[in-house]
Every structure is written in structure tokens, then in C-alpha cells.
Design a protein around this motif. Structure first.
Motif, PDB file in Angstrom:
ATOM      1  N   ARG A 119      -0.168  10.664  18.110  1.00 36.30           N
ATOM      2  CA  ARG A 119       1.222  11.283  18.475  1.00 36.30           C
ATOM      3  C   ARG A 119       1.540  11.718  16.800  1.00 36.30           C
ATOM      4  O   ARG A 119       1.362  10.992  15.892  1.00 36.30           O
ATOM      5  CB  ARG A 119       2.282  10.447  18.667  1.00 36.30           C
ATOM      6  N   HIS A 140      -0.006   4.908  17.013  1.00 35.68           N
ATOM      7  CA  HIS A 140      -0.294   6.125  17.580  1.00 35.68           C
ATOM      8  C   HIS A 140      -0.304   7.213  16.510  1.00 35.68           C
ATOM      9  O   HIS A 140      -1.177   8.203  16.485  1.00 35.68           O
ATOM     10  CB  HIS A 140       0.611   6.672  18.664  1.00 35.68           C
ATOM     11  N   ASP A 147      -3.786   4.609  24.544  1.00 45.33           N
ATOM     12  CA  ASP A 147      -3.128   3.742  25.567  1.00 45.33           C
ATOM     13  C   ASP A 147      -4.314   4.151  26.813  1.00 45.33           C
ATOM     14  O   ASP A 147      -4.347   5.212  27.524  1.00 45.33           O
ATOM     15  CB  ASP A 147      -1.880   4.300  26.252  1.00 45.33           C
ATOM     16  N   HIS A 179      -2.592  -0.820  25.758  1.00 44.54           N
ATOM     17  CA  HIS A 179      -2.413  -0.411  24.515  1.00 44.54           C
ATOM     18  C   HIS A 179      -3.607  -0.986  23.647  1.00 44.54           C
ATOM     19  O   HIS A 179      -3.529  -2.376  23.530  1.00 44.54           O
ATOM     20  CB  HIS A 179      -1.048  -0.336  23.969  1.00 44.54           C
ATOM     21  N   TYR A 192       4.865  -4.717  28.030  1.00 40.54           N
ATOM     22  CA  TYR A 192       5.750  -3.357  28.088  1.00 40.54           C
ATOM     23  C   TYR A 192       6.783  -3.555  29.305  1.00 40.54           C
ATOM     24  O   TYR A 192       7.593  -2.672  29.601  1.00 40.54           O
ATOM     25  CB  TYR A 192       4.907  -2.096  28.264  1.00 40.54           C
TER      26      TYR A 192
HETATM   27 ZN   LIG Z   1       0.329   2.963  22.902  1.00 38.52          ZN
END
Ligand SMILES: [Zn+2]
Length: 213
Positions: A119, A140, A147, A179, A192
Motif C-alpha cells: 500500500r 504494507h 495479508d 497478516h 483483528y
Molecule cells: Zn496486513
């Protein structure tokens, strides 16, 4: 151009119960030898679109025309470059993550797909603004996190991750994915969602047994 060099394949069978194992030291250097061209002229400074807050040294690649290129027997460039359904033209891809997830795939024998890889700094900020829970300094953003969606049970997957990616791997448990990231210090596995708690407890036990912390 430089070639993809992926060294070593885990061929040992996965143990059925969590043993005490000494995890190997994994190459701490994320410098690249992937067969991908480097980007030129992109905004990589502090706070800019492609900023890497971890200063990992993982380069930003230009994937134009190369998104489908195979980086290992199991993964293509786009697998690590995309977050969600869009594959950006520019992405950081940590060769160590490609190598260790390839070995994890070999060790578990189960298919793996990457839900979210790189990302950009700007994209991560947008996710945060949208309230979707991305970490401010997510790995990321460095191209050092993925992930992973797989049917592999958490115990088997966590053992493979700590053995193949080393004990400085970050490991997060979601109801939908695992992750995995590479950092330069150990971190306790996290969850999470409350519903992931039983599997998170297993991941933490694996980390203690494999990594001794
Ligand atoms: Zn992640």
C-alpha cells in the motif's frame, strides 16, 4: 536487469504439534534482486505518495507491463503489489517476503492468495481516513507485509511463518486472513477481531515455542 534469486525450499514435513524449535536467522537485508525495473522520478520523500516510513531500503518498482511476472513458483508481481482489487503501477516488493512466503507455501502444501500486499503511503492514509483500521506505520507501506488467505490451520501456518520468515516476523490473526510482515524486532501476535481470539492464542503459543519469547 537483475534476476530473481530465491534460495532454499523447506522440504521437511510440518510437525503435527507445536515443538520447541529454533528458528533460523533470516536475511536481514531487504535490498532487491528481483527482475523488475526500478521506478524513476516518483515522490518518495517524507509524507509523499510513496514514502517508506520504515526506511527499509525496499525499492519502488515500476510494474508497467510486468504485473503478471512470476517472482516465484507460486506468486506473481501483482500478488505483492496490490491492495484489494487494484494493482498500482508502482509498488515496493520485499524480496525476503516473496522468498519466505514461497517457502511457507511449500511447507504447508496449501494454496495461498494475497488479499493485500503493498500500500502506498498515500493509499494507507486514505484507508485510515476511511476508518478502516490500517496502522499508521503499517509494514504494507514498505512492501514488507501481506495479508494471506489460506485454509492452513493457524498452528501449522504460524510454525511455518516463524521458521521460514524468522522470529522478527509480525503475525496478525483475522477471521479472514493472516497478516505476515518482516520487521527488525519481535512482536507478539495480535488479533483483528474478538472472534479470532482462540486462534490468536494458538499463534502466541507457537511464537513462544518456536522463538522463545
Ligand atoms: Zn496486513
Amino acid at each position: 536487469m537483475m534476476m530473481v534469486v530465491l534460495t532454499g525450499c523447506a522440504t521437511q514435513p510440518m510437525p503435527s504439534t507445536t515443538p520447541v524449535i529454533k528458528a533460523p536467522v533470516v536475511d536481514p537485508t531487504p535490498r532487491q534482486d528481483l527482475l523488475l525495473p526500478l521506478s524513476t522520478g516518483q515522490r518518495e520523500g517524507p509524507g509523499e505518495t510513496y514514502f517508506d516510513p520504515h526506511h527499509t531500503g525496499v525499492p519502488l518498482f515500476d510494474l508497467k507491463g510486468r504485473a503478471n511476472m512470476k517472482l516465484s513458483p507460486w506468486f506473481r508481481a501483482k500478488d505483492f503489489a496490490r491492495s484489494g482489487h487494484t494493482t498500482p503501477r508502482y509498488a515496493r516488493i520485499d524480496k525476503r517476503l516473496v522468498a519466505c512466503l514461497t517457502r511457507v507455501r511449500d511447507a504447508t502444501g496449501h494454496t495461498m492468495s494475497i488479499l493485500s500486499g503493498y500500500r502506498s503511503f498515500a493509499h494507507n492514509q486514505n484507508i485510515r481516513r476511511a476508518g478502516e483500521g490500517a496502522a499508521k506505520s503499517s509494514y504494507h507501506i514498505s512492501g514488507s507485509a501481506a495479508d494471506v488467505v489460506t485454509s492452513t490451520p493457524v498452528e501449522q501456518f504460524a510454525i511455518a511463518v516463524y521458521l521460514e520468515c524468522g522470529c522478527n516476523a509480525g503475525f496478525g490473526v483475522s477471521p479472514r486472513f493472516y497478516h505476515v510482515d518482516l520487521r527488525n524486532h519481535p512482536v507478539t501476535p495480535w488479533g483483528y477481531a474478538a472472534s479470532a481470539a482462540p486462534r490468536l492464542a494458538i499463534a502466541r503459543k507457537v511464537q513462544r515455542n518456536v522463538c522463545g519469547n
